[in-house]
Design an enzyme around this catalytic site. Structure first.
Site, mmCIF file in Angstrom:
data_model
loop_
_atom_site.group_PDB
_atom_site.id
_atom_site.type_symbol
_atom_site.label_atom_id
_atom_site.label_comp_id
_atom_site.label_asym_id
_atom_site.label_seq_id
_atom_site.Cartn_x
_atom_site.Cartn_y
_atom_site.Cartn_z
ATOM 1 N N ASP A 51 1.419 6.213 5.718
ATOM 2 C CA ASP A 51 0.453 5.248 5.180
ATOM 3 C C ASP A 51 0.954 4.557 3.903
ATOM 4 O O ASP A 51 0.204 3.870 3.230
ATOM 5 C CB ASP A 51 -0.888 5.958 4.929
ATOM 6 N N GLU B 85 -9.527 3.453 1.919
ATOM 7 C CA GLU B 85 -8.946 3.629 0.588
ATOM 8 C C GLU B 85 -7.863 2.606 0.266
ATOM 9 O O GLU B 85 -7.623 2.312 -0.901
ATOM 10 C CB GLU B 85 -8.381 5.048 0.444
ATOM 11 N N ARG C 133 -7.699 -0.606 0.642
ATOM 12 C CA ARG C 133 -8.192 -1.802 -0.052
ATOM 13 C C ARG C 133 -8.539 -1.503 -1.506
ATOM 14 O O ARG C 133 -8.498 -2.394 -2.346
ATOM 15 C CB ARG C 133 -9.391 -2.376 0.718
ATOM 16 N N LYS D 200 -10.673 12.367 8.214
ATOM 17 C CA LYS D 200 -10.233 11.975 9.553
ATOM 18 C C LYS D 200 -10.274 13.177 10.496
ATOM 19 O O LYS D 200 -10.355 14.320 10.054
ATOM 20 C CB LYS D 200 -8.785 11.448 9.486
ATOM 21 N N LYS E 90 0.847 -1.200 0.000
ATOM 22 C CA LYS E 90 0.000 0.000 0.000
ATOM 23 C C LYS E 90 0.882 1.249 0.000
ATOM 24 O O LYS E 90 1.742 1.414 0.862
ATOM 25 C CB LYS E 90 -0.914 -0.013 1.234
ATOM 26 N N ASP F 4 -12.358 6.754 3.526
ATOM 27 C CA ASP F 4 -11.183 6.493 4.363
ATOM 28 C C ASP F 4 -10.763 5.020 4.313
ATOM 29 O O ASP F 4 -9.688 4.666 4.788
ATOM 30 C CB ASP F 4 -11.475 6.931 5.803
ATOM 31 N N ASP G 229 -2.857 10.028 3.935
ATOM 32 C CA ASP G 229 -4.248 9.605 4.071
ATOM 33 C C ASP G 229 -5.017 10.584 4.948
ATOM 34 O O ASP G 229 -4.974 10.510 6.173
ATOM 35 C CB ASP G 229 -4.312 8.190 4.665
HETATM 36 N N1 BES Z 1 -4.517 4.194 6.953
HETATM 37 C C1 BES Z 1 -5.667 3.864 7.689
HETATM 38 C C2 BES Z 1 -5.410 2.804 8.771
HETATM 39 C C3 BES Z 1 -4.537 3.248 9.908
HETATM 40 C C4 BES Z 1 -5.097 3.791 11.050
HETATM 41 C C5 BES Z 1 -3.166 3.066 9.857
HETATM 42 C C6 BES Z 1 -4.281 4.186 12.108
HETATM 43 C C7 BES Z 1 -2.352 3.465 10.912
HETATM 44 C C8 BES Z 1 -2.903 4.023 12.027
HETATM 45 C C9 BES Z 1 -6.749 3.325 6.757
HETATM 46 O O1 BES Z 1 -6.744 3.837 5.480
HETATM 47 C C10 BES Z 1 -8.071 3.681 7.349
HETATM 48 O O2 BES Z 1 -8.362 4.830 7.441
HETATM 49 N N2 BES Z 1 -8.831 2.660 7.748
HETATM 50 C C11 BES Z 1 -10.103 2.858 8.314
HETATM 51 C C12 BES Z 1 -11.052 1.858 7.702
HETATM 52 C C13 BES Z 1 -12.498 2.098 8.043
HETATM 53 C C14 BES Z 1 -12.976 3.393 7.427
HETATM 54 C C15 BES Z 1 -13.305 0.922 7.521
HETATM 55 C C16 BES Z 1 -9.983 2.660 9.818
HETATM 56 O O3 BES Z 1 -9.192 1.804 10.248
HETATM 57 O O4 BES Z 1 -10.622 3.379 10.555
HETATM 58 ZN ZN ZN Z 2 -4.930 4.528 4.768
HETATM 59 MN MN MN Z 3 -7.858 5.654 5.322
#
Ligand code: BES
Ligand code: ZN
Ligand code: MN
Length: 478
Positions: A272, A333, A335, A261, A249, A331, A254
């Protein structure tokens, strides 16, 4: 610059510090080199792993006692942590020699122990100082590992040097602010690396991405002024009989997109692209380590930003393999870009696919910040990656991909939706990715936790960790 590490059969003359392992008790292991146990006891030194005490040595030099814990339990992992602590304790000294290998019990694997000591020394000495006007000076000019069989261990030291370089490359990329590491910058740094070491490299720009049907990557990139890139690296040694595809990734920032966020949640989001950095870092070492396996690496790279043209919740994207995805949360993103990366990996017809991604906060909730989530569709491959991770000192723990939860990804309007509900977020993310790998044996490492660290801990230093590089190299070129 990384800390120079060398091997010698004797303690070099004139060295500033001699570091001697001391087992719990405290008890000497092998030649104590003048370490006075009574003096250690008086200081309440117990010999716990990573405990250090500085003593006056025999000839005006300094001796540092380094705890290694129970004498019978010393292994590569213990030596890794002890050596990292040693490096921190002698930060302001010039030259250090250590008899650390003496702590390894008879019959222990000296090659692995040497790799662990040399890797830990190099990795614990890493600092990202690019933007410091006045970086704390690291005066350490070198560390010598003293071993009676130094010649026999030289290849292991060489290997460790290459691994350290690869991890530090990944760390440099993760630590670089998003403002100076756009997707284009990331691609150019991958290209420079590839051309330097002799890997194949192709950079797909946004126009070619559209031609290739990379709808996931383009959908995430829509909100950003920065164009996306798809980085493809190839290591194809003559006579290779196996092939592995890596996918990392590469979200260089992000923000969450329109599903934005919080300020707090955005703070660490320059990291990220840790999965992509791991792929780039690991592949940089392959030409030197020269395993007989073809490796193709894909890093879909983009920012995830809100903007007038950004993908909106409810929009449908069409990914590389034709699967359509309803984006209900912009968010989620990672996947979306991995869907395209995995589909491209499948087209290479590899024997296995491994993806690495800072994918879900839910994985951090499940396993904490220091353990990666490990999922896959093939028990044997999962087991191999788990073993490699353990040997590399990068903890990963298996999580299930329950088919019972697959229906949480059913969409009203498209083939899939990109969120799977409140619970089991790491698993539904894994189930989403599984839709794109077909029948190819595949493993997914969710490194949202361990890709960055809030503290110095063993071979890890605060900031980007380069996690995944050592696991991949252990797996591909162990
Ligand atoms: N990059 C984030 C995941 C992340 C969170 C990495 C904290 C490192 C520290 C990812 O893109 C994300 O935002 N995931 C969301 C998914 C949700 C919207 C289904 C999450 O984990 O909240
Ligand atoms: Zn992310
Ligand atoms: Mn995200």
């Amino acid at each position: 610059m990384t800390l120079p590490v060398s091997l010698a059969t004797e303690v070099p003359y004139g060295v500033d510090v001699l570091a001697v392992p001391v087992a719990s008790g405290p008890a000497l292991v092998g030649d104590g080199h003048g370490v006075d146990l009574e003096q250690l006891q008086a200081r309440a030194f117990e010999g716990k792993v990573g405990e250090t005490a500085t003593l006056a040595g025999e000839g005006g030099n300094t001796v540092v006692a380094v705890g290694v814990g129970g004498a019978d339990d010393v292994d590569a992992d213990v030596l890794r942590r002890a050596t990292a602590a040693l490096v921190r304790a002698v930060w302001k000294r010039r030259s250090v020699a250590t008899t650390m290998l003496d702590a390894l019990p008879a019959g222990g694997d000296r090659a692995r122990a040497t790799r662990a000591v040399a890797e830990a020394a190099g990795l614990a000495a890493y600092r990202f100082t690019r933007y410091k006007s006045d970086p704390e000076p690291c005066r350490l000019e070198g560390l010598t590992i003293v071993a009676h069989d130094a010649d026999a261990l030289a290849p292991d030291l060489d290997r460790a040097r290459v691994v350290v370089e690869a991890v530090c490359l990944a760390r440099d990329l993760v630590n670089e602010p998003a403002g100076s590491l756009s997707p284009t910058d990331l691609a150019e740094r991958a290209r420079t690396m590839a051309e330097g070491v002799g890997l194949g490299v192709e950079i797909v720009d946004e126009v070619q991405a559209a031609e290739l049907g990379l709808g996931g990557l383009l959908g995430v990139a829509r909100g950003s002024d920065e164009p996306c890139r798809l980085i493809k690296l190839t290591y194809d040694p003559p006579g290779a009989t196996r092939s592995v595809a890596l996918v990392g990734k590469g979200i260089t920032f992000d923000s969450g997109g329109l599903s934005i966020k919080t300020a707090e949640g955005m703070m660490g989001m320059k990291t990220d692209m840790g999965g992509g950095a791991a792929v780039i870092g690991a592949m940089s070492a392959l030409p030197v380590l020269a395993p007989s396996v073809k490796v193709v690496g894909f890093v879909p790279a983009t920012e995830n930003m809100p903007g007038g043209r950004a993908t909106k919740p409810g929009d449908v994207l069409k990914t590389r393999n034709g699967t359509t995805v309803e984006v209900l949360n912009t968010d989620a993103e990672g996947r979306l870009v991995l869907a395209d990366g995995l589909a491209l990996a499948v087209e290479e017809e590899p024997d296995a696919i491994i993806d690495l991604a800072t994918l879900t906060g839910a994985c951090i909730v499940a396993l904490g910040p220091k353990v990666a989530g490990l999922m896959g569709n093939d028990d044997e491959l999962v087991d191999q990656v788990r073993t490699a991770a353990e040997r590399a000192g990068e903890p990963a723990w298996p999580l299930p991909l329950p088919k019972e939860y697959r229906k949480q990804l059913d969409s009203e309007v498209a083939d899939l939706k990109n969120i799977g509900g409140r619970s089991a977020g790491a698993l539904t993310a894994g189930l989403f990715l599984q839709e794109f790998v077909g029948e190819v044996p595949w493993v997914h490492l969710d490194i949202a936790g361990p890709s960055r660290s809030d503290d110095d801990d063993g071979a890890v230093v605060k900031g980007g960790t380069g996690v995944g590089v050592r696991t991949l190299l252990e797996l591909l070129a162990g």
